[in-house]
Scaffold this motif. Structure first.
Motif, PDB file in Angstrom:
ATOM      1  N   VAL A  11      15.672   1.740  -4.396  1.00 27.50           N
ATOM      2  CA  VAL A  11      15.502   2.798  -3.394  1.00 27.50           C
ATOM      3  C   VAL A  11      14.581   2.263  -2.299  1.00 27.50           C
ATOM      4  O   VAL A  11      13.411   1.971  -2.544  1.00 27.50           O
ATOM      5  N   GLY A  12      15.130   2.108  -1.095  1.00 30.63           N
ATOM      6  CA  GLY A  12      14.336   1.628   0.036  1.00 30.63           C
ATOM      7  C   GLY A  12      14.633   0.181   0.353  1.00 30.63           C
ATOM      8  O   GLY A  12      14.538  -0.690  -0.513  1.00 30.63           O
ATOM      9  N   LEU A  13      15.038  -0.036   1.580  1.00 31.57           N
ATOM     10  CA  LEU A  13      15.354  -1.411   2.013  1.00 31.57           C
ATOM     11  C   LEU A  13      14.352  -1.889   3.044  1.00 31.57           C
ATOM     12  O   LEU A  13      14.703  -2.421   4.082  1.00 31.57           O
ATOM     13  N   GLY A  14      13.059  -1.645   2.786  1.00 33.39           N
ATOM     14  CA  GLY A  14      12.017  -2.349   3.510  1.00 33.39           C
ATOM     15  C   GLY A  14      12.043  -3.799   3.025  1.00 33.39           C
ATOM     16  O   GLY A  14      12.954  -4.206   2.290  1.00 33.39           O
ATOM     17  N   PRO A  15      11.053  -4.581   3.386  1.00 33.36           N
ATOM     18  CA  PRO A  15      11.069  -5.990   2.969  1.00 33.36           C
ATOM     19  C   PRO A  15      11.057  -6.159   1.457  1.00 33.36           C
ATOM     20  O   PRO A  15      11.679  -7.089   0.932  1.00 33.36           O
ATOM     21  N   SER A 169       6.505   7.355  -1.442  1.00 31.07           N
ATOM     22  CA  SER A 169       7.592   7.177  -2.408  1.00 31.07           C
ATOM     23  C   SER A 169       8.071   8.441  -3.147  1.00 31.07           C
ATOM     24  O   SER A 169       7.323   9.070  -3.897  1.00 31.07           O
ATOM     25  N   THR A 170       9.336   8.756  -2.950  1.00 34.20           N
ATOM     26  CA  THR A 170       9.973   9.850  -3.707  1.00 34.20           C
ATOM     27  C   THR A 170      10.041   9.476  -5.189  1.00 34.20           C
ATOM     28  O   THR A 170       9.842  10.325  -6.065  1.00 34.20           O
ATOM     29  N   VAL A 171      10.334   8.215  -5.459  1.00 29.69           N
ATOM     30  CA  VAL A 171      10.460   7.769  -6.859  1.00 29.69           C
ATOM     31  C   VAL A 171       9.127   7.980  -7.580  1.00 29.69           C
ATOM     32  O   VAL A 171       9.077   8.499  -8.704  1.00 29.69           O
ATOM     33  N   PHE A 228      -2.811  -5.167  19.187  1.00 33.72           N
ATOM     34  CA  PHE A 228      -4.166  -4.614  19.271  1.00 33.72           C
ATOM     35  C   PHE A 228      -4.258  -3.461  18.276  1.00 33.72           C
ATOM     36  O   PHE A 228      -3.335  -2.644  18.184  1.00 33.72           O
ATOM     37  N   GLU A 229      -5.355  -3.410  17.562  1.00 31.18           N
ATOM     38  CA  GLU A 229      -5.623  -2.262  16.688  1.00 31.18           C
ATOM     39  C   GLU A 229      -6.968  -1.692  17.129  1.00 31.18           C
ATOM     40  O   GLU A 229      -7.944  -2.446  17.293  1.00 31.18           O
ATOM     41  N   ILE A 230      -7.004  -0.393  17.342  1.00 30.55           N
ATOM     42  CA  ILE A 230      -8.167   0.237  17.968  1.00 30.55           C
ATOM     43  C   ILE A 230      -8.603   1.393  17.081  1.00 30.55           C
ATOM     44  O   ILE A 230      -7.818   2.319  16.822  1.00 30.55           O
ATOM     45  N   VAL A 267      -0.469   5.824  15.313  1.00 30.25           N
ATOM     46  CA  VAL A 267      -1.784   6.053  14.714  1.00 30.25           C
ATOM     47  C   VAL A 267      -1.586   6.153  13.201  1.00 30.25           C
ATOM     48  O   VAL A 267      -0.746   6.911  12.718  1.00 30.25           O
ATOM     49  N   TYR A 268      -2.331   5.319  12.479  1.00 31.10           N
ATOM     50  CA  TYR A 268      -2.267   5.304  11.017  1.00 31.10           C
ATOM     51  C   TYR A 268      -3.635   5.659  10.452  1.00 31.10           C
ATOM     52  O   TYR A 268      -4.654   5.452  11.120  1.00 31.10           O
ATOM     53  N   ARG A 269      -3.640   6.101   9.205  1.00 36.20           N
ATOM     54  CA  ARG A 269      -4.895   6.101   8.458  1.00 36.20           C
ATOM     55  C   ARG A 269      -4.817   4.888   7.543  1.00 36.20           C
ATOM     56  O   ARG A 269      -3.900   4.782   6.722  1.00 36.20           O
TER      57      ARG A 269
HETATM   58  C1  LIG Z   1      -0.699  -1.516  11.004  1.00 39.46           C
HETATM   59  C2  LIG Z   1      -0.214  -2.286   9.805  1.00 39.46           C
HETATM   60  C3  LIG Z   1      -0.394  -3.651   9.761  1.00 39.46           C
HETATM   61  C4  LIG Z   1       0.040  -4.367   8.664  1.00 39.46           C
HETATM   62  N1  LIG Z   1      -0.158  -5.722   8.649  1.00 39.46           N
HETATM   63  C5  LIG Z   1       0.260  -6.430   7.586  1.00 39.46           C
HETATM   64  C6  LIG Z   1       0.163  -7.848   7.602  1.00 39.46           C
HETATM   65  O1  LIG Z   1      -0.279  -8.450   8.585  1.00 39.46           O
HETATM   66  N2  LIG Z   1       0.610  -8.535   6.508  1.00 39.46           N
HETATM   67  C7  LIG Z   1       1.127  -7.897   5.416  1.00 39.46           C
HETATM   68  O2  LIG Z   1       1.483  -8.586   4.446  1.00 39.46           O
HETATM   69  N3  LIG Z   1       1.268  -6.551   5.398  1.00 39.46           N
HETATM   70  C8  LIG Z   1       0.857  -5.811   6.456  1.00 39.46           C
HETATM   71  N4  LIG Z   1       1.059  -4.462   6.475  1.00 39.46           N
HETATM   72  C9  LIG Z   1       1.692  -3.801   5.309  1.00 39.46           C
HETATM   73  C10 LIG Z   1       3.212  -3.935   5.330  1.00 39.46           C
HETATM   74  O3  LIG Z   1       3.766  -3.549   6.544  1.00 39.46           O
HETATM   75  C11 LIG Z   1       3.763  -3.092   4.180  1.00 39.46           C
HETATM   76  O4  LIG Z   1       3.055  -3.435   3.002  1.00 39.46           O
HETATM   77  C12 LIG Z   1       5.252  -3.338   3.946  1.00 39.46           C
HETATM   78  O5  LIG Z   1       6.019  -2.919   5.027  1.00 39.46           O
HETATM   79  C13 LIG Z   1       5.695  -2.572   2.689  1.00 39.46           C
HETATM   80  O6  LIG Z   1       7.034  -2.852   2.451  1.00 39.46           O
HETATM   81  P1  LIG Z   1       7.852  -1.942   1.441  1.00 39.46           P
HETATM   82  O7  LIG Z   1       9.216  -2.534   1.442  1.00 39.46           O
HETATM   83  O8  LIG Z   1       7.116  -1.777   0.181  1.00 39.46           O
HETATM   84  O9  LIG Z   1       7.871  -0.493   2.111  1.00 39.46           O
HETATM   85  P2  LIG Z   1       8.457  -0.036   3.505  1.00 39.46           P
HETATM   86  O10 LIG Z   1       8.482  -1.160   4.468  1.00 39.46           O
HETATM   87  O11 LIG Z   1       7.699   1.188   3.881  1.00 39.46           O
HETATM   88  O12 LIG Z   1       9.960   0.346   3.200  1.00 39.46           O
HETATM   89  C14 LIG Z   1      10.281   1.496   2.480  1.00 39.46           C
HETATM   90  C15 LIG Z   1      11.705   1.880   2.826  1.00 39.46           C
HETATM   91  O13 LIG Z   1      12.120   2.923   1.976  1.00 39.46           O
HETATM   92  C16 LIG Z   1      12.903   3.835   2.721  1.00 39.46           C
HETATM   93  N5  LIG Z   1      12.888   5.114   2.020  1.00 39.46           N
HETATM   94  C17 LIG Z   1      11.833   5.945   1.857  1.00 39.46           C
HETATM   95  N6  LIG Z   1      12.208   7.017   1.149  1.00 39.46           N
HETATM   96  C18 LIG Z   1      13.525   6.865   0.842  1.00 39.46           C
HETATM   97  C19 LIG Z   1      14.458   7.637   0.129  1.00 39.46           C
HETATM   98  N7  LIG Z   1      14.137   8.823  -0.433  1.00 39.46           N
HETATM   99  N8  LIG Z   1      15.733   7.171  -0.005  1.00 39.46           N
HETATM  100  C20 LIG Z   1      16.096   5.984   0.544  1.00 39.46           C
HETATM  101  N9  LIG Z   1      15.231   5.214   1.250  1.00 39.46           N
HETATM  102  C21 LIG Z   1      13.962   5.644   1.391  1.00 39.46           C
HETATM  103  C22 LIG Z   1      12.234   3.866   4.073  1.00 39.46           C
HETATM  104  O14 LIG Z   1      13.096   4.334   5.081  1.00 39.46           O
HETATM  105  C23 LIG Z   1      11.838   2.405   4.246  1.00 39.46           C
HETATM  106  O15 LIG Z   1      12.826   1.666   4.922  1.00 39.46           O
HETATM  107  C24 LIG Z   1       0.644  -3.709   7.573  1.00 39.46           C
HETATM  108  C25 LIG Z   1       0.849  -2.324   7.624  1.00 39.46           C
HETATM  109  C26 LIG Z   1       0.432  -1.622   8.724  1.00 39.46           C
HETATM  110  C27 LIG Z   1       0.668  -0.140   8.765  1.00 39.46           C
END
Ligand SMILES: Cc1cc2nc3c(=O)[nH]c(=O)nc-3n(C[C@H](O)[C@H](O)[C@H](O)COP(=O)(O)OP(=O)(O)OC[C@H]3O[C@@H](n4cnc5c(N)ncnc54)[C@H](O)[C@@H]3O)c2cc1C
Length: 497
Positions: A11-15, A169-171, A228-230, A267-269
């Motif tokens: 579930v989820g195609l982030g990296p 995460s829904t899971v 830039f991060e502020i 803007v993130y926390r």
């Molecule tokens: C400002 C910032 C700077 C960062 N800098 C760095 C850095 O320099 N180096 C580093 O290593 N990390 C960094 N990170 C962290 C990094 O971006 C994350 O850790 C990474 O993107 C997480 O990947 P992930 O695949 O776990 O989740 P995500 O990238 O969040 O992917 C989750 C995916 O799940 C999908 N999804 C969610 N719910 C559902 C659902 N119910 N059904 C189907 N799909 C769903 C979403 O659409 C999303 O595509 C940074 C983060 C931020 C916010």
């Protein structure tokens, strides 16, 4: 309702989900990978990858695209309001023993597109964009999920569901898994910019301006981009800081706003949380679903990639009946201490940067500047290895000594490797069972990193996630590896038992 069956539902195609899908696909595991959105995540996120992660992403098909569009970080410096160095890291210009730069500054969508392209080549993995997980139930040894697509809701039954569905995460929520909050929660505006007129970089230095009046991060990304991060001041709201005018004024000490275009802002926390449980039966969490950390070390995505590499070979071994679920108990046991150590470092760095009280900043400066300048600048930030799932002689990241004009990783793929001084029955049996075996004298090892890891020992066994499992006699190593795969535990040597 229509129902499909698969071995693994990602579930989820982030990296992290994409990398996991490629690893599973490389081993022939059948998987369905669903993603809620049509496009990769549009807001600014990771800018830095370390060399260990580049190597794991290479095994997932993502590193080349990053390498073509990245630049190394020449140093990473935390300076106070007066510009004095509080803390810094200066990687050497050489490649790390893994064969990748110590730091690659990049643009996350570049990586995500490359991983998805590689995933699309995996014949056993079905990728579905615009399909969202609604809910799921544990059923017997597996799960049944309800997934919503443009055509309505359908069911997927799978032996495992892996939540790679990010921080919200829904899971994780459906499994009722709580987060351990490590007590860091700070609001930051993140701005990605594109440099005008073909300019490739503002600086190769990553800079944390620890000015209590306005903490700011200035960070190179891929060539032609700058981050830039502020930090928001107490009482400031997102709407006070996100306009072009506000951003131009806040970055004025670092860059001429007319020389760049603001591409995206958010803007993130920044917070630090770790899921209390990373697996509940067939339900597994990886990446941001399992842990989130502030970005001061650039390690969130790196950590999630390590999760995927730790997990995939274990899931495959369980699915093929070579072991029981107990192997999966080693996943959190191995990964969580590593993530916790990195998160604690990132939080400690965050506390240096996020000091907004002038008196606290004065005391911080006094304390940190008391150390000689040379000791405030470290050569490079090296992370510890893993502490379990290895023999006493293991735990470090193995070097890639090269192979046949390329990388050893290319030849071995995502698999365990045994490197030996001389073949013997144990190494032949390991190769016969599908393991990758190479002779030390057949590997270029030009920088001598592998020879140094060998010492005078006859063999090294390297896990699929590229941690050294152990060094010693091949028979002892392969026996211990088989025992580990069968039980999730590394046998204790007789003398120590
Ligand atoms: C400002 C910032 C700077 C960062 N800098 C760095 C850095 O320099 N180096 C580093 O290593 N990390 C960094 N990170 C962290 C990094 O971006 C994350 O850790 C990474 O993107 C997480 O990947 P992930 O695949 O776990 O989740 P995500 O990238 O969040 O992917 C989750 C995916 O799940 C999908 N999804 C969610 N719910 C559902 C659902 N119910 N059904 C189907 N799909 C769903 C979403 O659409 C999303 O595509 C940074 C983060 C931020 C916010």
């Amino acid at each position: 309702m229509k129902r499909e069956e698969t071995e693994v539902l990602i579930v989820g195609l982030g990296p992290v989900g994409a990398a996991l899908g490629v690893y599973l696909g490389r081993m022939g595991v059948s998987a369905i990978a669903i993603e809620r959105d049509a496009e990769v995540y549009p807001l600014p996120r990771a800018a830095h990858l370390d060399h260990e992660t580049m190597r794991l992403l290479h095994l997932a098909g993502g590193a080349e695209a990053v390498a073509r569009a990245s630049q190394p970080l020449s140093s990473y410096e935390f300076r106070n309001a007066a510009g004095e160095l509080l803390l810094g890291f200066k990687p050497t210009g050489d490649l790390a023993p893994t064969g990748w730069p110590y730091s690659s500054m990049f643009h996350q969508p570049t990586l995500e597109h490359a991983l998805r392209a590689r995933l699309a080549e995996m014949s056993t993995v079905s990728t579905r964009l615009c399909h969202a997980l609604k809910t799921y139930e544990v059923a017997g040894e597996g799960i049944v999920a309800q997934v919503e697509s443009g055509d309505g809701v359908y069911e997927i039954a799978a032996r495992f569901i892996v939540g790679c569905d990010g921080g919200n995460s829904t899971v994780r929520r459906k499994a009722g898994i709580a987060l351990d909050d490590m007590g860091f929660d700070e609001p930051w505006l993140v701005v990605d910019t594109v440099l005008k007129n073909g300019v490739t970089r503002l600086s190769t230095i990553g800079f944390q301006h620890c000015d209590p009046a306005r903490p700011v991060t200035s960070m190179p990304m891929a060539p032609g981009r700058h981050r830039f991060e502020i930090m928001l001041r107490p009482g400031e709201k997102p709407e006070d800081v996100v306009s072009d005018e506000a951003i131009s004024a806040m970055i004025a000490p670092y860059a001429d706003a007319s020389a760049l275009d603001i591409e995206r802002r958010a803007v993130y926390r920044f917070h630090a949380v770790i899921a209390k449980t990373w697996r509940a039966g067939p339900v597994i969490l990886a990446g941001d679903a399992a842990h989130q950390m502030p970005p001061f070390l650039g390690q969130g995505l790196c950590s999630g990639t390590r999760d995927a590499a730790n997990l995939a070979f274990k899931i495959e071994a369980v699915l093929r009946g070579r072991t029981k679920d107990c192997l999966l108990d080693s996943y959190q046991a191995e990964r969580e201490p590593h993530v916790r150590m990195i998160t604690e470092m990132a939080v400690a760095m965050g506390r240096v940067v996020c000091t907004q009280d002038a008196e606290a900043a004065r005391q911080r400066d006094e304390q940190m500047l008391a150390a000689p300048e040379a000791s405030r600048m470290s050569p490079l930030l090296s992370l510890d290895g893993i502490r379990s799932g290895i023999l006493e002689s293991g735990g470090a990241i193995a070097p890639d000594p090269g192979f046949d004009g390329g990388r050893l990783d290319d030849a071995a793929g995502y698999a365990a490797l045994l490197i030996v001084r001389a073949e013997d029955d144990a190494s032949r049996a390991f190769a016969g069972a599908g393991g990758f075996v190479a002779r030390l004298d057949a590997l270029p090892d030009r920088a001598g990193h592998l020879a140094a890891a060998f010492g005078d020992r006859p063999a090294i066994l390297i896990r699929p996630d590229r941690y050294v499992f152990g060094a010693g006699e091949a028979a002892a190593l392969t026996g211990a590896w088989a025992a580990y795969l069968a039980t999730g535990k590394v046998p204790v040597p007789a003398a120590a038992a």
